[in-house]
Design an enzyme around this catalytic site. Structure first.
Site, PDB file in Angstrom:
ATOM      1  CD  GLU A  83      -1.272  -0.224   3.680  1.00 43.77           C
ATOM      2  OE1 GLU A  83      -2.002   0.742   3.877  1.00 43.77           O
ATOM      3  OE2 GLU A  83      -1.295  -1.271   4.368  1.00 43.77           O
ATOM      4  CB  CYS A 115      -2.540  -4.379   6.272  1.00 46.70           C
ATOM      5  SG  CYS A 115      -2.072  -2.781   6.927  1.00 46.70           S
ATOM      6  CG  HIS A 250      -2.922  -6.830  10.303  1.00 40.87           C
ATOM      7  ND1 HIS A 250      -1.729  -6.575   9.664  1.00 40.87           N
ATOM      8  CD2 HIS A 250      -3.465  -5.612  10.587  1.00 40.87           C
ATOM      9  CE1 HIS A 250      -1.574  -5.267   9.554  1.00 40.87           C
ATOM     10  NE2 HIS A 250      -2.607  -4.658  10.112  1.00 40.87           N
TER      11      HIS A 250
HETATM   12  N1  CAA Z   1       0.458   1.845  31.122  1.00 42.25           N
HETATM   13  C1  CAA Z   1      -0.076   0.777  30.491  1.00 42.25           C
HETATM   14  N2  CAA Z   1      -1.017   0.876  29.521  1.00 42.25           N
HETATM   15  C2  CAA Z   1      -1.424   2.123  29.178  1.00 42.25           C
HETATM   16  C3  CAA Z   1      -0.907   3.266  29.791  1.00 42.25           C
HETATM   17  C4  CAA Z   1       0.077   3.098  30.810  1.00 42.25           C
HETATM   18  N3  CAA Z   1       0.637   4.140  31.426  1.00 42.25           N
HETATM   19  N4  CAA Z   1      -1.493   4.337  29.229  1.00 42.25           N
HETATM   20  C5  CAA Z   1      -2.361   3.877  28.291  1.00 42.25           C
HETATM   21  N5  CAA Z   1      -2.308   2.537  28.258  1.00 42.25           N
HETATM   22  C6  CAA Z   1      -3.051   1.629  27.394  1.00 42.25           C
HETATM   23  C7  CAA Z   1      -4.503   2.031  27.194  1.00 42.25           C
HETATM   24  O1  CAA Z   1      -5.321   1.577  28.253  1.00 42.25           O
HETATM   25  C8  CAA Z   1      -4.801   1.334  25.887  1.00 42.25           C
HETATM   26  O2  CAA Z   1      -5.029  -0.045  26.091  1.00 42.25           O
HETATM   27  P1  CAA Z   1      -6.466  -0.692  25.739  1.00 42.25           P
HETATM   28  O3  CAA Z   1      -6.750  -0.362  24.323  1.00 42.25           O
HETATM   29  O4  CAA Z   1      -6.245  -2.144  25.977  1.00 42.25           O
HETATM   30  O5  CAA Z   1      -7.420  -0.034  26.678  1.00 42.25           O
HETATM   31  C9  CAA Z   1      -3.487   1.448  25.116  1.00 42.25           C
HETATM   32  O6  CAA Z   1      -2.485   1.725  26.087  1.00 42.25           O
HETATM   33  C10 CAA Z   1      -3.479   2.545  24.098  1.00 42.25           C
HETATM   34  O7  CAA Z   1      -3.897   3.717  24.717  1.00 42.25           O
HETATM   35  P2  CAA Z   1      -4.880   4.737  23.982  1.00 42.25           P
HETATM   36  O8  CAA Z   1      -6.020   4.011  23.353  1.00 42.25           O
HETATM   37  O9  CAA Z   1      -5.188   5.840  24.912  1.00 42.25           O
HETATM   38  O10 CAA Z   1      -3.870   5.241  22.852  1.00 42.25           O
HETATM   39  P3  CAA Z   1      -4.087   6.319  21.736  1.00 42.25           P
HETATM   40  O11 CAA Z   1      -5.397   7.012  21.853  1.00 42.25           O
HETATM   41  O12 CAA Z   1      -2.872   7.168  21.754  1.00 42.25           O
HETATM   42  O13 CAA Z   1      -4.126   5.497  20.353  1.00 42.25           O
HETATM   43  C11 CAA Z   1      -4.076   3.833  18.691  1.00 42.25           C
HETATM   44  C12 CAA Z   1      -3.824   4.136  20.173  1.00 42.25           C
HETATM   45  C13 CAA Z   1      -5.531   4.100  18.344  1.00 42.25           C
HETATM   46  C14 CAA Z   1      -3.757   2.376  18.431  1.00 42.25           C
HETATM   47  C15 CAA Z   1      -3.138   4.746  17.835  1.00 42.25           C
HETATM   48  O14 CAA Z   1      -1.793   4.427  18.102  1.00 42.25           O
HETATM   49  C16 CAA Z   1      -3.393   4.642  16.340  1.00 42.25           C
HETATM   50  O15 CAA Z   1      -4.239   5.341  15.798  1.00 42.25           O
HETATM   51  N6  CAA Z   1      -2.617   3.757  15.631  1.00 42.25           N
HETATM   52  C17 CAA Z   1      -2.772   3.594  14.178  1.00 42.25           C
HETATM   53  C18 CAA Z   1      -4.036   2.843  13.805  1.00 42.25           C
HETATM   54  C19 CAA Z   1      -3.965   1.357  14.129  1.00 42.25           C
HETATM   55  O16 CAA Z   1      -2.926   0.765  14.320  1.00 42.25           O
HETATM   56  N7  CAA Z   1      -5.157   0.719  14.104  1.00 42.25           N
HETATM   57  C20 CAA Z   1      -5.245  -0.704  14.334  1.00 42.25           C
HETATM   58  C21 CAA Z   1      -6.442  -1.321  13.633  1.00 42.25           C
HETATM   59  S1  CAA Z   1      -6.412  -0.914  11.871  1.00 42.25           S
HETATM   60  C22 CAA Z   1      -5.259  -2.026  11.217  1.00 42.25           C
HETATM   61  O17 CAA Z   1      -4.918  -3.003  11.805  1.00 42.25           O
HETATM   62  C23 CAA Z   1      -4.678  -1.713   9.860  1.00 42.25           C
HETATM   63  C24 CAA Z   1      -3.332  -1.141  10.029  1.00 42.25           C
HETATM   64  O18 CAA Z   1      -2.335  -1.863   9.998  1.00 42.25           O
HETATM   65  C25 CAA Z   1      -3.215   0.298  10.264  1.00 42.25           C
END
Ligand code: CAA
Length: 417
Positions: A83, A115, A250
């Site tokens: 991609e 992906c 994945h």
């Molecule tokens: N200690 C331990 N854990 C902690 C923590 C701490 N101090 N602070 C936060 N966490 C945990 C949270 O509880 C959360 O866990 P859960 O989901 O199990 O509750 C985790 O860390 C992540 O925290 P947030 O959700 O608050 O993180 P965020 O809002 O910054 O975003 C994300 C996380 C959405 C994955 C972001 O990184 C993102 O947008 N990533 C890109 C998109 C992605 O990877 N999507 C996946 C599905 S799509 C796909 O698979 C296709 C692809 O390849 C992109």
């Protein structure tokens, strides 16, 4: 008996630099445990402009062909799932075909659906062989990408880059795929996409997680029904997903695989009419995850998301760690491409898998990397994609790699050695 078809050999290529996730968290003012535990990331690969999708794909392919022991004259099909291609018209596969000097008499193209593109290629290759059209020839499928969300975005800790090349053949040495036993799921959603002309993906992060979980439910149920119909797994006596010795998902970030596994178990329980009691089931899922999923996450945690290759990076890590003890056992595989489409399928680990995966030299490839500081990573991230002509880095250890060296007459130029 029908001949077995599947993954015969595998080659891995990753950027030569990486950052430590605790250092990145500290630089962003984030508690390191959020990245290391919350996302499950330890290190993240950083590609410089010379290490573009073509360069990574060609290196992975060269390694896979060397590991396969197959005469390249037997190749009849080359597919690159990506991609993050480098041209609106000319496929990455065409560049790789030229760089490796592959036979002219073969079919060469790219496949794209986020992906899932690599799995689209794997399925096309497997079905090409199963149909008889291959006529004794073999296929090379390469999954290659550079995952970029940009500095200081929520997606930043889920970047990465790399390529996994797979030789698909009869009597495979790594994994015999259960041909025709899979489940698919697709929906028109805007969870993650990359508008034309942009280097960084757009993503609705939390929604993308939900889209992935919806997709795995439908795809898994489709696979399960066919697997039971074909007698690959028993219909009764415990959770169907527990009949799989291991599951590779994945892996956009490692913790996503755990969410997916909880969801798969929930499908099994609810479809059996059992209530979903979150606290009890989360504890059981954690134990199951430790045995069935975690062994596939070691490489992913050290490289990050490589988009199309992410599922196969998980498979490579699993086989590298456990192939010897998994011979003859069935593993499940789930491929997800945002947008979205997905597929759950399965395969059986081949008797020669341990020796074959050793030929991929995974530990050696990881050990050759250089850890860089966060300022150095930030400098690389803002370099223009059209790299100037730069010499090979002095620490380049691989005598067989490729490098994008610039554009001349609107044509991308590569050096190989
Ligand atoms: N200690 C331990 N854990 C902690 C923590 C701490 N101090 N602070 C936060 N966490 C945990 C949270 O509880 C959360 O866990 P859960 O989901 O199990 O509750 C985790 O860390 C992540 O925290 P947030 O959700 O608050 O993180 P965020 O809002 O910054 O975003 C994300 C996380 C959405 C994955 C972001 O990184 C993102 O947008 N990533 C890109 C998109 C992605 O990877 N999507 C996946 C599905 S799509 C796909 O698979 C296709 C692809 O390849 C992109």
């Amino acid at each position: 008996m029908q001949a077995q078809i599947g993954i015969h050999a595998l080659g891995l290529a990753i950027p030569r630099r990486y950052v430590d996730m605790e250092a990145l968290a500290r630089a962003r003012g984030v508690e390191p445990a959020k990245y290391t535990q919350g996302l499950g990331a330890r290190e993240m690969a950083v590609a410089e402009p010379g290490e573009d999708t073509v360069a990574l794909a060609a290196l992975a392919a060269r390694r896979a062909l060397a590991a396969s022991g197959i005469d390249r004259e037997r190749l009849g099909l080359l597919i690159v799932g990506t991609e993050t291609g480098v041209d609106h018209s000319k496929p990455v596969a065409s560049f790789v075909h030229g760089l490796l000097g592959l036979p002219q008499a073969m079919r060469v193209y790219d496949t794209q659906h986020a992906c899932y593109g690599g799995t689209a290629g794997v399925m096309a290759a497997v079905e090409w062989i199963a149909s008889g059209a291959a006529d004794g020839r073999v296929a090379l499928v390469i999954c290659a990408d550079i995952a970029r969300y940009g500095l200081r975005t929520p997606g930043e800790p889920t970047q990465g880059a790399g390529a996994v090349a797979l030789v698909i053949a009869n009597d495979p040495a790594l994994l015999a795929i259960d041909v025709g036993v899979s489940g698919a799921a697709s929906s028109h959603v805007h969870d993650f996409w990359r508008p034309l002309g942009r280097r960084e993906a757009q993503v609705d992060g939390h929604y993308s997680v939900q889209c992935y979980l919806d997709a795995v439910s439908t795809a898994y149920r489709g696979w399960r029904r066919r697997a039971i119909d074909r007698g690959l797994i028993a219909a009764t006596g415990g959770l169907a997903s527990e009949r799989l010795a291991r599951l590779c998902y994945h892996v956009p970030f490692c913790r996503m695989a755990r969410k997916a596994h909880v969801q798969v178990r929930r499908c099994d329980l609810e479809d059996a009419g059992a209530p979903w009691e979150a606290e009890v089931e989360d504890a059981a899922a954690l134990v199951a995850h430790g045995v069935q999923v975690e062994p596939s996450l070691g490489l992913c945690a050290r490289i990050g998301n490589i988009y199309t290759g992410s599922l196969y990076l998980g498979l490579a890590g699993l086989l590298d760690a456990q192939a010897g003890s998994l011979v003859g056992q069935r593993i499940g595989l789930f491929s997800y491409g945002s947008g979205c489409t997905s597929e759950f399928f399965s395969g059986v680990v081949a008797p020669d898998a341990a020796a074959q995966i050793a030929a991929a030299n995974i530990a050696e490839i990881l050990a050759a990397r250089e850890r860089i500081t966060i300022p150095e990573y930030e400098r690389i991230m803002v370099l223009p994609p059209t790299a100037p002509l730069v010499p090979w880095p002095s620490n380049a250890s691989d005598a067989g790699d490729f490098r994008f060296v610039g554009v001349s007459n609107h044509q991308r130029q590569y050096a190989g050695r």
